[in-house]
Scaffold this active site. Structure first.
Site, mmCIF file in Angstrom:
data_model
loop_
_atom_site.group_PDB
_atom_site.id
_atom_site.type_symbol
_atom_site.label_atom_id
_atom_site.label_comp_id
_atom_site.label_asym_id
_atom_site.label_seq_id
_atom_site.Cartn_x
_atom_site.Cartn_y
_atom_site.Cartn_z
ATOM 1 N N GLU A 37 40.820 -45.326 -45.619
ATOM 2 C CA GLU A 37 40.355 -44.491 -44.600
ATOM 3 C C GLU A 37 41.417 -44.147 -43.631
ATOM 4 O O GLU A 37 41.790 -43.227 -43.064
ATOM 5 C CB GLU A 37 38.977 -44.659 -44.001
ATOM 6 N N ARG A 54 31.161 -46.222 -34.583
ATOM 7 C CA ARG A 54 32.828 -46.573 -35.111
ATOM 8 C C ARG A 54 33.540 -45.628 -34.163
ATOM 9 O O ARG A 54 34.417 -45.836 -33.781
ATOM 10 C CB ARG A 54 32.846 -46.221 -36.558
HETATM 11 N N1 MTE Z 1 40.185 -41.981 -52.631
HETATM 12 C C1 MTE Z 1 39.932 -41.269 -53.738
HETATM 13 N N2 MTE Z 1 40.710 -40.625 -54.628
HETATM 14 N N3 MTE Z 1 38.678 -40.756 -53.761
HETATM 15 C C2 MTE Z 1 37.620 -41.115 -52.781
HETATM 16 O O1 MTE Z 1 36.584 -40.762 -53.008
HETATM 17 N N4 MTE Z 1 37.059 -42.430 -50.885
HETATM 18 C C3 MTE Z 1 37.845 -42.718 -49.365
HETATM 19 C C4 MTE Z 1 38.914 -43.689 -49.738
HETATM 20 N N5 MTE Z 1 39.895 -43.090 -50.806
HETATM 21 C C5 MTE Z 1 38.088 -41.833 -51.611
HETATM 22 C C6 MTE Z 1 39.443 -42.435 -51.710
HETATM 23 C C7 MTE Z 1 36.890 -43.661 -48.691
HETATM 24 S S1 MTE Z 1 35.774 -42.655 -47.726
HETATM 25 C C8 MTE Z 1 36.728 -44.768 -48.841
HETATM 26 S S2 MTE Z 1 35.681 -45.781 -47.768
HETATM 27 C C9 MTE Z 1 37.771 -45.748 -49.411
HETATM 28 O O2 MTE Z 1 38.530 -45.011 -50.479
HETATM 29 C C10 MTE Z 1 36.677 -46.511 -50.367
HETATM 30 O O3 MTE Z 1 37.350 -47.228 -51.461
HETATM 31 P P1 MTE Z 1 38.025 -48.744 -51.043
HETATM 32 O O4 MTE Z 1 37.283 -49.469 -50.048
HETATM 33 O O5 MTE Z 1 37.892 -49.339 -52.308
HETATM 34 O O6 MTE Z 1 39.435 -48.459 -50.339
HETATM 35 N N1 HPA Z 2 31.685 -47.474 -42.727
HETATM 36 C C1 HPA Z 2 31.111 -46.942 -43.707
HETATM 37 N N2 HPA Z 2 29.917 -47.017 -43.920
HETATM 38 C C2 HPA Z 2 29.218 -47.863 -43.044
HETATM 39 C C3 HPA Z 2 29.889 -48.530 -42.206
HETATM 40 C C4 HPA Z 2 31.313 -48.117 -42.039
HETATM 41 O O1 HPA Z 2 32.059 -48.576 -41.030
HETATM 42 N N3 HPA Z 2 29.046 -49.009 -41.302
HETATM 43 C C5 HPA Z 2 27.758 -48.758 -42.010
HETATM 44 N N4 HPA Z 2 27.858 -48.201 -43.035
HETATM 45 MO MO1 MOS Z 3 33.979 -44.102 -46.636
HETATM 46 S S1 MOS Z 3 33.653 -42.966 -45.305
HETATM 47 O O1 MOS Z 3 33.338 -45.543 -45.583
HETATM 48 O O2 MOS Z 3 32.801 -43.871 -47.917
#
Ligand code: MTE
Ligand code: HPA
Ligand code: MOS
Length: 779
Positions: A726, A324
């Site tokens: 993210e 990534r």
């Molecule tokens: N928001 C909160 N409040 N707590 C979390 O742990 N994790 C982040 C983001 N926002 C997180 C957060 C991460 S690393 C990811 S990948 C996404 O939320 C995952 O949730 P979603 O795919 O449902 O947005």
């Molecule tokens: N994000 C988070 N987790 C993962 C990914 C990614 O792009 N690819 C494989 N595991």
């Molecule tokens: Mo988020 S770093 O893809 O859990």
């Protein structure tokens, strides 16, 4: 019935998707009534576990005298690698992660044994009493040292397009340099925790704070030497995961389950903060060496970057993280002739893992650093140089890995933010301020973001859901995603309510449970709502279609004309309350529940050539930050931040704005105050909030303007929304570059301040000194 209460008017006013609805657990959070894993009432006879940790970064274990541990108050059992009934492994991809060290320790903090006692305190006290003898081996502690020793957890990767060397030789100007960007602790408020409860016939229920219940199920099954169907993993919610519970909840789940299975008693393993930070991996730090050629306008014509990360002692998710990073080095810029290399340095430190952005931020910050330098070298505003290099709409729109950027809105988005933030006027105001202020210096920066949405491992882009409609018209949705505060349940509930035409209050989301939806992917890569929202929509739509067909039986007409809105079903001129139709449908033996499934279309990726179409779409954003730096102390303050984020057609603007704000501040912490520091003995010394500084509320800018950019997704995503989890973590690049701008003003913007991240006060002072020395030399 009066008019205001008429179903037609109610239906016309009804709307669930796209509305700023409160988080489904907001009240419970505030009242302290939301159940986290450690709040689940304990079963009688529950025991508590603690881990005994390595004190050496790399050593053969000569002996472990555990007699004093066993003799300690309240201790019931002590287990080592030899006691594990199944496989001693909790690695997510490559199986190089022992649950308990077996003969060899590879970092300070590695679990060597697990002690089980009557109370949490007694277990922790006992865990410190072992007498351990080691035969020490040389340790590698930094990515640079790993590179020098060619010590990698997997083969280095490379992405090439065009002819970098030839283009570089033709380029009239160039920049060359190095950059170091530190790692980051996830610092979820709720630490790692697992509670394993033995069930009949080799069954085990594991309550676990995890982003990845299915993987916990597989790891526990392997560790116990049983089938997946023996194990149920459940997670109602996490108090934050941020990637730290994508793979690394496995150690805790496995250790608790091993103890529970050996003792046939419930066992809970809850890490205290220091152990959590000592044991688990963090965001990967990166070291970069770059060489970039550009023309007189600042257009990049050749770019090469060599990145090495601190993977830690094992592979964990470092491969996909580095991938990534490689696929985000371009950020919003077209790079015609480019060579990107990434290597995952094997070091004797915690095994680094997922953290919000997953390598994306680390890839993109390098090109931003370069662009910042090009601008300074040419004496131009960095925004102008950024713009010159943006991906085009119809030309210069292919990424180095071959995906065509078809949804580019960065030009419009940045133009809107430039105007709304009054960037140009403030640039002049900052210059005026600095001219009159010898000690306090202001800095301003605008940075853009483009972030690819989808797991970069194609098969992970799938999800399932179950929707149940009960006879009273109330609805439950269960899906494969996990709630970590990001609001996935709220969004999925909105989707289901929309599909069935009911108020959000009629829908409830359950805990994630591996016995309900199987083979789920981690809730990660920002895809949670995208994937699970689509799966839940698929399930709800099937129920709606059955109800519509039944309504046609009752009232005649055409099923496709039956409308579900405002808790009412409209069929062939008839209006019937949703629960009434459901009740009748039940009596007529209509199936009122359904499964749903979704697999993101159009994705492919060839890891050998590092090319393909890894992302479903891109999310865009930009931010402007203004800081003031005290050049005598290195202290600084973010005075104002403006962020504009492309959440597509937002499913829930309240939640999305919250996500942007949270990610912004979290990313700011990464780039400024959060410093991980290992001593010469390889021990992480910043393993508590006393020494590891995450941003506090007082670090948030007083003037913080977060807005969503109105822009429907060109892809057929769930209601044309875009992911939000993210990408906004990259928005505070603007804070880092505003600090660099302020430092640069000390030298009249004549020299490029060397500035590594985190830009702590100490780092800022070093940078100022370097600028002053360089300017002094030139004078
Ligand atoms: N928001 C909160 N409040 N707590 C979390 O742990 N994790 C982040 C983001 N926002 C997180 C957060 C991460 S690393 C990811 S990948 C996404 O939320 C995952 O949730 P979603 O795919 O449902 O947005
Ligand atoms: N994000 C988070 N987790 C993962 C990914 C990614 O792009 N690819 C494989 N595991
Ligand atoms: Mo988020 S770093 O893809 O859990």
């Amino acid at each position: 019935m009066n008019d205001a209460g008429s179903p037609i008017l109610k239906a016309a006013a009804w709307g669930v998707v796209g509305k700023a609805k409160a988080h489904e657990s907001a009240e419970l959070h505030v009242l302290g009534q939301a159940t986290y894993t450690d709040d689940i009432p304990e079963v009688q006879g529950t025991l508590h576990a603690a881990l005994g940790l390595s004190e050496k970064p790399h050593a053969r274990i000569v002996s472990m005298d555990l007699a004093p541990v066993r003799a300690s108050r309240g201790v019931v059992a002590v287990y080592t690698a030899q006691d594990i009934p199944g496989t001693n492994d909790c690695g997510p991809i490559i199986h190089d992660d022992p649950i308990l060290a077996d003969g060899l320790v590879q970092y300070v903090g590695q679990p060597m044994f697990v002690v089980v006692a009557d109370t949490h305190d007694n277990a922790r006290r006992a865990a410190r009493l072992a007498t351990l003898e080691y035969d020490e081996l040389p340790a590698i502690l930094t990515p640079q040292a790993a590179k020098a020793a060619q010590s990698y957890v997997l083969p280095p990767m490379q992405l090439k397009r065009g002819d970098w060397q030839a283009a570089f030789e033709r380029a009239p100007h160039s920049v060359k340099g190095e950059l170091y960007v530190g790692g980051q602790e996830q610092f979820y408020l709720e630490g790692q925790v697992a509670y394993a409860i033995p069930k009949e016939n080799k069954g085990m229920l594991v309550q676990c704070s995890t982003q990845h219940p299915s993987e916990m199920q597989h790891v526990v099954a392997h560790a116990l030497g049983v089938h997946s169907h023996n194990i149920v993993v459940e997670c109602r919610r996490m108090g934050g995961g941020f990637g730290g519970k994508e793979s690394q909840s496995a150690l805790w789940a496995a250790a608790a389950a091993i103890c529970a299975s050996l003792l046939m008693r419930p066992v809970k393993l809850r890490a205290d903060r220091d152990d959590d930070m000592l044991v688990t991996g963090k965001r990967h730090c990166f070291h970069y060496e770059y060489e970039v050629g550009y023309d007189a306008n600042g257009k990049i014509v050749a770019a090469k970057v060599d990145m090495v990360t601190r993977a830690g002692y094992s592979a964990d998710l470092s491969g996909p993280v580095a991938t990534r990073a490689v696929c985000h080095f371009d950020n919003t810029y077209y790079l015609s002739d480019v060579e990107i290399r990434a290597a995952c340095g094997k070091t004797n430190t915690q095994s680094n893992t997922a953290f919000r952005g997953f390598g994306g931020p680390q890839g993109a910050i390098a090109i931003e650093y370069v662009i910042d330098e090009i601008a300074r070298n040419l004496g131009r505003d960095s925004l102008d140089i950024r713009r010159i290099n943006f991906y085009g709409r119809d030309t210069d729109n292919v990424t180095p890995y071959g995906q065509v950027v078809v949804d580019n809105v960065i030009h419009e988005l940045v133009a809107e933010l430039e105007a709304s933030s009054e960037y140009r006027a403030r640039r002049e105001a900052v210059a005026r301020f600095n001219a009159a202020s010898p000690v306090l210096k202001k800095g301003l920066a605008l940075t853009p973001v483009k972030f690819g949405i989808a797991f970069n491992v194609t098969h992970l882009n799938q999800a399932g859901a179950l929707v149940h409609v009960y006879v009273d018209g109330s609805i439950i949705v269960n899906h494969g995603g996990t709630e970590m505060g990001q609001g996935i349940n709220t969004k999925v509930m909105q989707v289901v309510a929309h599909e069935l035409g009911v108020d959000l209050s009629h829908v409830r989301a359950t805990a994630t449970d591996t016995s309900k939806v199987s083979n789920t992917s981690a809730t990660a890569a920002s895809t949670g709502a995208d994937l699970n929202g689509k799966a839940a929509q698929d399930a709800a739509r099937q129920i709606r279609e059955r109800l519509a067909a039944y309504a046609v039986k009752l009232y005649g007409g055409d099923a496709k004309d039956v409308r579900f809105a405002g808790d009412t079903v409209f069929a062939n001129g008839h209006e019937v309350a949703f629960p009434v139709l459901v009740q009748q449908a039940y009596l007529a033996r209509v199936q009122l529940w359904s499964d749903g499934f979704y697999a993101t279309p159009g994705l492919h990726w060839d890891p050998k050539t590092m090319s393909g179409h890894p992302f479903s779409y891109y999310a865009y954003g930009a931010a402007v930050s203004e800081v003031v730096v005290d050049t005598l102390t290195g202290e600084w303050k973010l005075e104002r931040a403006d962020a504009l984020y492309d959440a597509g057609r937002s499913l829930n603007p309240a939640i999305d704005i919250g996500q942007v704000e949270g990610a912004f501040i979290q990313g700011m912490g990464w780039l400024t105050t959060e410093q991980l520091w290992w001593n010469e003995g390889g021990k992480l010394m910043t393993h508590a909030p006393s020494t590891y500084k995450i941003p506090g509320v007082s670090d948030c800018p007083e003037d913080f303007r977060v807005r969503l950019f109105d822009n429907g997704n060109v892809e057929d995503s769930i209601h044309r929304s875009k992911a939000v989890g993210e990408p906004p973590l990259l928005l505070p690049f603007s804070v880092f570059f505003a600090i660099r701008d302020a430092v640069s003003s000390v030298g009249g913007h004549k020299v490029n301040p060397p500035l590594n991240a985190p830009a702590t006060s100490e780092e800022i002072l070093k940078s100022i000194a370097a600028v002053e020395a360089a300017v002094g030399q030139a004078a």
